[in-house]
Design a protein around this motif. Sequence first.
Motif, mmCIF file in Angstrom:
data_model
loop_
_atom_site.group_PDB
_atom_site.id
_atom_site.type_symbol
_atom_site.label_atom_id
_atom_site.label_comp_id
_atom_site.label_asym_id
_atom_site.label_seq_id
_atom_site.Cartn_x
_atom_site.Cartn_y
_atom_site.Cartn_z
ATOM 1 N N LYS A 226 -18.004 -5.453 6.269
ATOM 2 C CA LYS A 226 -16.764 -4.918 6.829
ATOM 3 C C LYS A 226 -16.128 -3.967 5.821
ATOM 4 C CE LYS A 226 -15.557 -9.335 8.406
ATOM 5 N NZ LYS A 226 -14.504 -10.296 8.617
ATOM 6 N N PHE A 227 -15.550 -2.901 6.313
ATOM 7 C CA PHE A 227 -14.865 -1.947 5.442
ATOM 8 C C PHE A 227 -13.364 -2.169 5.412
ATOM 9 C CE2 PHE A 227 -18.729 0.574 6.324
ATOM 10 C CZ PHE A 227 -19.164 0.694 5.025
ATOM 11 N N SER A 228 -12.855 -3.037 6.259
ATOM 12 C CA SER A 228 -11.433 -3.328 6.274
ATOM 13 C C SER A 228 -11.188 -4.673 5.614
ATOM 14 C CB SER A 228 -10.899 -3.365 7.703
ATOM 15 O OG SER A 228 -11.018 -2.105 8.294
ATOM 16 N N LEU A 229 -10.289 -4.689 4.643
ATOM 17 C CA LEU A 229 -9.923 -5.915 3.944
ATOM 18 C C LEU A 229 -8.555 -6.373 4.430
ATOM 19 C CD1 LEU A 229 -10.846 -4.793 0.328
ATOM 20 C CD2 LEU A 229 -12.262 -6.089 1.912
ATOM 21 N N GLY A 230 -8.358 -7.661 4.486
ATOM 22 C CA GLY A 230 -7.025 -8.133 4.844
ATOM 23 C C GLY A 230 -7.059 -9.197 5.892
ATOM 24 N N PRO A 231 -5.967 -9.489 6.485
ATOM 25 C CA PRO A 231 -4.731 -8.719 6.561
ATOM 26 C C PRO A 231 -3.846 -8.900 5.327
ATOM 27 C CG PRO A 231 -4.508 -10.658 7.915
ATOM 28 C CD PRO A 231 -5.902 -10.667 7.361
ATOM 29 N N PHE A 232 -3.047 -7.889 5.062
ATOM 30 C CA PHE A 232 -2.064 -7.891 3.992
ATOM 31 C C PHE A 232 -0.694 -7.641 4.606
ATOM 32 C CE2 PHE A 232 -5.948 -6.602 1.869
ATOM 33 C CZ PHE A 232 -5.923 -7.358 0.718
ATOM 34 N N GLN A 233 0.338 -8.012 3.857
ATOM 35 C CA GLN A 233 1.709 -7.778 4.298
ATOM 36 C C GLN A 233 2.350 -6.771 3.354
ATOM 37 O OE1 GLN A 233 4.241 -11.209 4.135
ATOM 38 N NE2 GLN A 233 5.628 -10.366 5.639
ATOM 39 N N ILE A 234 3.087 -5.813 3.898
ATOM 40 C CA ILE A 234 3.801 -4.840 3.079
ATOM 41 C C ILE A 234 5.045 -5.523 2.529
ATOM 42 C CG2 ILE A 234 5.066 -2.655 3.072
ATOM 43 C CD1 ILE A 234 3.228 -1.714 5.318
ATOM 44 N N VAL A 235 5.166 -5.571 1.185
ATOM 45 C CA VAL A 235 6.306 -6.247 0.572
ATOM 46 C C VAL A 235 7.298 -5.274 -0.059
ATOM 47 C CG1 VAL A 235 5.176 -8.442 0.182
ATOM 48 C CG2 VAL A 235 4.998 -6.679 -1.540
ATOM 49 N N GLU A 236 6.846 -4.067 -0.371
ATOM 50 C CA GLU A 236 7.754 -3.101 -0.978
ATOM 51 C C GLU A 236 7.306 -1.686 -0.647
ATOM 52 O OE1 GLU A 236 9.359 -1.897 -5.424
ATOM 53 O OE2 GLU A 236 8.308 -3.793 -5.143
ATOM 54 N N VAL A 237 8.261 -0.837 -0.326
ATOM 55 C CA VAL A 237 7.988 0.585 -0.090
ATOM 56 C C VAL A 237 8.434 1.327 -1.344
ATOM 57 C CG1 VAL A 237 8.485 2.579 1.351
ATOM 58 C CG2 VAL A 237 8.360 0.305 2.376
ATOM 59 N N ILE A 238 7.485 1.950 -2.041
ATOM 60 C CA ILE A 238 7.783 2.618 -3.304
ATOM 61 C C ILE A 238 8.261 4.041 -3.070
ATOM 62 C CG2 ILE A 238 6.794 3.386 -5.484
ATOM 63 C CD1 ILE A 238 4.908 1.002 -5.303
ATOM 64 N N GLY A 239 7.668 4.710 -2.122
ATOM 65 C CA GLY A 239 8.021 6.088 -1.810
ATOM 66 C C GLY A 239 7.719 6.357 -0.349
ATOM 67 N N PRO A 240 7.715 7.608 0.055
ATOM 68 C CA PRO A 240 7.459 7.901 1.461
ATOM 69 C C PRO A 240 6.060 7.498 1.928
ATOM 70 C CG PRO A 240 7.625 9.930 0.179
ATOM 71 C CD PRO A 240 7.977 8.797 -0.731
ATOM 72 N N SER A 241 5.099 7.427 1.009
ATOM 73 C CA SER A 241 3.752 7.043 1.426
ATOM 74 C C SER A 241 3.071 6.142 0.391
ATOM 75 C CB SER A 241 2.904 8.280 1.702
ATOM 76 O OG SER A 241 2.737 9.000 0.503
ATOM 77 N N MET A 242 3.825 5.280 -0.287
ATOM 78 C CA MET A 242 3.262 4.335 -1.256
ATOM 79 C C MET A 242 3.829 2.945 -0.973
ATOM 80 S SD MET A 242 1.187 5.988 -3.239
ATOM 81 C CE MET A 242 0.947 5.006 -4.666
ATOM 82 N N PHE A 243 2.932 1.954 -0.921
ATOM 83 C CA PHE A 243 3.328 0.592 -0.594
ATOM 84 C C PHE A 243 2.739 -0.403 -1.581
ATOM 85 C CE2 PHE A 243 2.649 2.867 3.456
ATOM 86 C CZ PHE A 243 3.957 2.879 3.916
ATOM 87 N N LEU A 244 3.431 -1.529 -1.765
ATOM 88 C CA LEU A 244 2.870 -2.678 -2.461
ATOM 89 C C LEU A 244 2.542 -3.721 -1.409
ATOM 90 C CD1 LEU A 244 4.996 -3.215 -5.689
ATOM 91 C CD2 LEU A 244 2.628 -2.510 -5.512
ATOM 92 N N LEU A 245 1.348 -4.326 -1.541
ATOM 93 C CA LEU A 245 0.883 -5.284 -0.548
ATOM 94 C C LEU A 245 0.714 -6.660 -1.173
ATOM 95 C CD1 LEU A 245 -1.981 -3.172 1.059
ATOM 96 C CD2 LEU A 245 0.396 -3.326 1.793
ATOM 97 N N GLN A 246 0.756 -7.690 -0.330
ATOM 98 C CA GLN A 246 0.389 -9.039 -0.740
ATOM 99 C C GLN A 246 -0.416 -9.662 0.375
ATOM 100 O OE1 GLN A 246 3.919 -11.314 -1.470
ATOM 101 N NE2 GLN A 246 4.156 -11.913 0.645
ATOM 102 N N ASP A 247 -1.330 -10.576 -0.009
ATOM 103 C CA ASP A 247 -2.107 -11.246 1.027
ATOM 104 C C ASP A 247 -1.265 -12.344 1.667
ATOM 105 O OD1 ASP A 247 -2.141 -13.230 -0.875
ATOM 106 O OD2 ASP A 247 -4.293 -13.194 -1.199
#
Length: 64
Positions: A23-44
């Motif tokens: 599989k090429f898709s990993l996850g699911p992950f949850q978005i926990v923080e939006v750093i900028g207009p197109s940057m995110f921090l994720l957590q499992d």
Amino acid sequence: MGDLVLKWDKAHEEKGKHTKFQKFSLGPFQIVEVIGPSMFLLQDLAGRRDSLPVNGQIPKMYFP
């Protein structure tokens, strides 16, 4: 924030670096923080944070 996403496995994308049924898709992950207009921090879903930010073009929405 709080959306569930799948992250593309860029490291195994090239020919020869993956198996036939990998599989090429990993996850699911949850978005926990939006750093900028197109940057995110994720957590499992277990609560472990991903240490590096993710470009906004990589995650795709996940619908359970």
